[in-house]
Design a protein around this motif. Structure first.
Motif, short mmCIF file in Angstrom:
data_model
loop_
_atom_site.label_atom_id
_atom_site.label_comp_id
_atom_site.label_asym_id
_atom_site.label_seq_id
_atom_site.Cartn_x
_atom_site.Cartn_y
_atom_site.Cartn_z
N ALA A 98 68.73 16.49 -66.12
CA ALA A 98 67.44 17.06 -66.48
C ALA A 98 66.34 16.00 -66.41
CB ALA A 98 67.50 17.67 -67.88
N GLN A 99 66.64 14.84 -66.93
CA GLN A 99 65.66 13.75 -66.96
C GLN A 99 65.22 13.37 -65.56
OE1 GLN A 99 64.33 12.45 -69.90
NE2 GLN A 99 62.86 11.65 -68.42
N ALA A 100 66.14 13.43 -64.60
CA ALA A 100 65.80 13.07 -63.21
C ALA A 100 64.69 13.95 -62.67
CB ALA A 100 67.04 13.16 -62.33
N PHE A 101 64.71 15.22 -63.03
CA PHE A 101 63.66 16.12 -62.56
C PHE A 101 62.31 15.77 -63.19
CE2 PHE A 101 67.13 19.32 -61.62
CZ PHE A 101 66.93 19.30 -60.25
N PHE A 102 62.32 15.43 -64.46
CA PHE A 102 61.06 15.06 -65.12
C PHE A 102 60.49 13.78 -64.50
CE2 PHE A 102 63.02 17.53 -68.71
CZ PHE A 102 62.11 18.58 -68.65
N GLU A 103 61.36 12.85 -64.18
CA GLU A 103 60.91 11.61 -63.57
C GLU A 103 60.35 11.84 -62.17
OE1 GLU A 103 64.32 9.09 -63.79
OE2 GLU A 103 64.13 8.77 -65.96
N MET A 104 60.80 12.92 -61.51
CA MET A 104 60.32 13.24 -60.18
C MET A 104 59.04 14.08 -60.22
SD MET A 104 60.97 12.59 -57.03
CE MET A 104 62.67 12.00 -57.13
N GLY A 105 58.60 14.47 -61.42
CA GLY A 105 57.33 15.16 -61.53
C GLY A 105 57.38 16.57 -62.07
N ALA A 106 58.55 17.05 -62.49
CA ALA A 106 58.65 18.40 -63.03
C ALA A 106 57.97 18.48 -64.40
CB ALA A 106 60.10 18.82 -63.15
N THR A 107 57.29 19.59 -64.64
CA THR A 107 56.71 19.86 -65.95
C THR A 107 57.76 20.44 -66.89
OG1 THR A 107 54.54 20.26 -64.98
CG2 THR A 107 54.92 21.16 -67.18
N ALA A 108 58.69 21.23 -66.32
CA ALA A 108 59.76 21.87 -67.10
C ALA A 108 60.97 22.04 -66.18
CB ALA A 108 59.30 23.21 -67.65
N VAL A 109 62.09 22.40 -66.78
CA VAL A 109 63.31 22.67 -66.01
C VAL A 109 63.91 23.99 -66.50
CG1 VAL A 109 63.81 20.23 -65.59
CG2 VAL A 109 64.82 21.38 -67.58
N GLN A 110 64.72 24.59 -65.64
CA GLN A 110 65.48 25.79 -66.01
C GLN A 110 66.96 25.50 -65.85
OE1 GLN A 110 64.19 29.16 -63.71
NE2 GLN A 110 62.14 29.18 -64.58
N LEU A 111 67.74 25.84 -66.88
CA LEU A 111 69.19 25.70 -66.81
C LEU A 111 69.79 27.02 -66.34
CD1 LEU A 111 70.02 23.78 -70.13
CD2 LEU A 111 69.25 22.89 -67.92
N ASP A 112 70.78 26.93 -65.45
CA ASP A 112 71.39 28.16 -64.96
C ASP A 112 72.91 28.13 -65.10
OD1 ASP A 112 71.91 26.40 -62.75
OD2 ASP A 112 70.21 27.21 -61.66
N SER A 113 73.64 27.54 -64.16
CA SER A 113 75.10 27.66 -64.15
C SER A 113 75.76 27.08 -65.40
CB SER A 113 75.69 27.00 -62.91
OG SER A 113 75.25 25.66 -62.77
N LEU A 114 75.14 26.10 -66.02
CA LEU A 114 75.72 25.51 -67.23
C LEU A 114 75.85 26.53 -68.35
CD1 LEU A 114 76.82 22.91 -68.47
CD2 LEU A 114 74.50 22.36 -69.21
N LEU A 115 74.95 27.52 -68.38
CA LEU A 115 75.03 28.57 -69.40
C LEU A 115 76.29 29.40 -69.26
CD1 LEU A 115 72.83 29.13 -71.63
CD2 LEU A 115 71.92 27.84 -69.69
N PHE A 116 76.80 29.55 -68.04
CA PHE A 116 78.03 30.29 -67.80
C PHE A 116 79.26 29.44 -68.15
CE2 PHE A 116 75.02 32.27 -64.85
CZ PHE A 116 75.23 33.61 -65.10
N ILE A 117 79.17 28.14 -67.87
CA ILE A 117 80.33 27.25 -68.00
C ILE A 117 80.47 26.70 -69.41
CG2 ILE A 117 81.33 25.09 -67.18
CD1 ILE A 117 79.84 25.67 -64.49
N ASP A 118 79.37 26.24 -69.98
CA ASP A 118 79.42 25.59 -71.29
C ASP A 118 78.08 25.79 -72.01
OD1 ASP A 118 79.78 24.00 -73.52
OD2 ASP A 118 80.46 22.23 -72.42
N PRO A 119 77.88 26.95 -72.65
CA PRO A 119 76.61 27.22 -73.33
C PRO A 119 76.24 26.15 -74.36
CG PRO A 119 77.93 29.21 -73.20
CD PRO A 119 78.82 28.09 -72.75
N ARG A 120 77.24 25.61 -75.02
CA ARG A 120 76.96 24.59 -76.03
C ARG A 120 76.33 23.34 -75.42
NH1 ARG A 120 75.91 24.36 -81.44
NH2 ARG A 120 75.88 22.17 -82.00
N ALA A 121 76.81 22.95 -74.23
CA ALA A 121 76.25 21.79 -73.55
C ALA A 121 74.80 22.05 -73.15
CB ALA A 121 77.09 21.44 -72.33
N ALA A 122 74.51 23.29 -72.72
CA ALA A 122 73.13 23.65 -72.38
C ALA A 122 72.24 23.56 -73.62
CB ALA A 122 73.10 25.06 -71.80
N TYR A 123 72.76 24.05 -74.74
CA TYR A 123 72.02 23.97 -76.00
C TYR A 123 71.71 22.51 -76.37
CZ TYR A 123 71.41 23.86 -81.08
OH TYR A 123 70.96 23.60 -82.36
#
Length: 276
Positions: free
Chosen positions: A242-267
């Motif tokens: 996630a941090q890599a995207f912010f360093e590249m200029g993202a204002t925000a990120v969206q989590l997708d596949s991690l919610l299916f695999i490990d919701p706790r990790a996404a949290y």
């Protein structure tokens, strides 16, 4: 405070830059018994269309070495039933809700956007804070302009435009920007086909998994000169990802596949940025 629509009259403020991508939390109710959804900055709903749509036949999911292929199409009960079933829930939500509208005939998009906005205004429900237009992989710039203007005619809500991943989104991004989209999302996973091990049938759908992180990072990098907030989606399975995207200029990120695999990790990823 994160502002995703700085040029919009009402703006789109998030308290956390980590969002849940379309299709990964239903209409805002999936996972709520497993994790505290309110920690996220926003939830993007699964597809909402003017009329009900059935999803593809089973099988729909095939695991791959780098993730999984998921084929759900734009399955949803139609905008009237979505409002009836989930409108009250959205009004009580502790997290902003953004409705995802897949590309459609311009008039259908206009009517869907209008139905969502008008019904929620009449009911005094303010949790629907924006709309997200999902572009198909075969989209061309003229289509994008037509779709964006149609939604604008139907609703005054802030509008995000989700671009397909794969290095060909620049022209689509410029078309969205020229049509006054409020933010860009990079983006929709690529199409892929895998063979179901149980039934031996090919399943064609969207490819999810950690490998998409590099693809999304590449596309995000190509858009940083545009004067719009950028949201990155694809392959985020770690805090560093996630941090890599912010360093590249993202204002925000969206989590997708991690919610299916490990919701706790996404949290836990969302929680880390909530306290930053």
């Amino acid at each position: 405070m994160i502002e995703l629509a700085p040029n919009h009259k009402t703006g789109l403020n998030l308290t956390n830059p980590v969002m849940i991508a379309s299709g990964c939390c239903g209409f805002g109710h999936v996972h709520e018994r497993l994790i505290d959804i309110s920690v996220f900055g926003a939830v993007v709903t699964q597809s909402v269309t003017l009329r009900p749509r059935r999803g593809p036949a089973q099988p729909r999911l095939v695991e791959t070495r780098a993730g999984f292929v998921l084929a759900v199409g734009d399955q949803n009960p139609g905008v009237k039933k979505v409002i009836k079933q989930y409108g009250q829930r959205w009004s009580r939500s502790d997290v902003p809700i953004i409705a995802h509208l897949p590309a459609d005939e311009p008039d259908d998009l206009r009517r869907t956007a209008r139905a969502l906005s008008n019904a929620l205004i009449r009911q005094g429900q303010t949790a629907l804070t924006g709309l997200e237009l999902g572009l198909p992989h075969e989209a061309v710039p003229q289509d994008v302009e037509d779709w964006v203007w149609a939604i604008r005619e139907g609703s005054e809500l802030p509008l995000l435009v989700k671009l397909p991943l794969g290095g060909t989104c620049r022209d689509l991004a410029e078309a969205a920007a020229n049509s006054h989209a409020d933010a860009l999302v990079a983006g929709t996973p690529p199409l892929a086909t895998a063979i179901s091990p149980d039934q031996g049938l090919p399943v064609t759908g969207l490819l999810y998994g950690p490998a998409l992180h590099s693809l999304a990072l590449h596309d995000l990098r190509s858009l940083t000169d545009l004067d719009l907030p950028l949201v990155a989606a694809g392959g985020i399975h770690t805090l560093a990802g996630a941090q890599a995207f912010f360093e590249m200029g993202a204002t925000a990120v969206q989590l997708d596949s991690l919610l299916f695999i490990d919701p706790r990790a996404a949290y836990e990823i969302a929680q880390a940025f909530q306290s930053s």
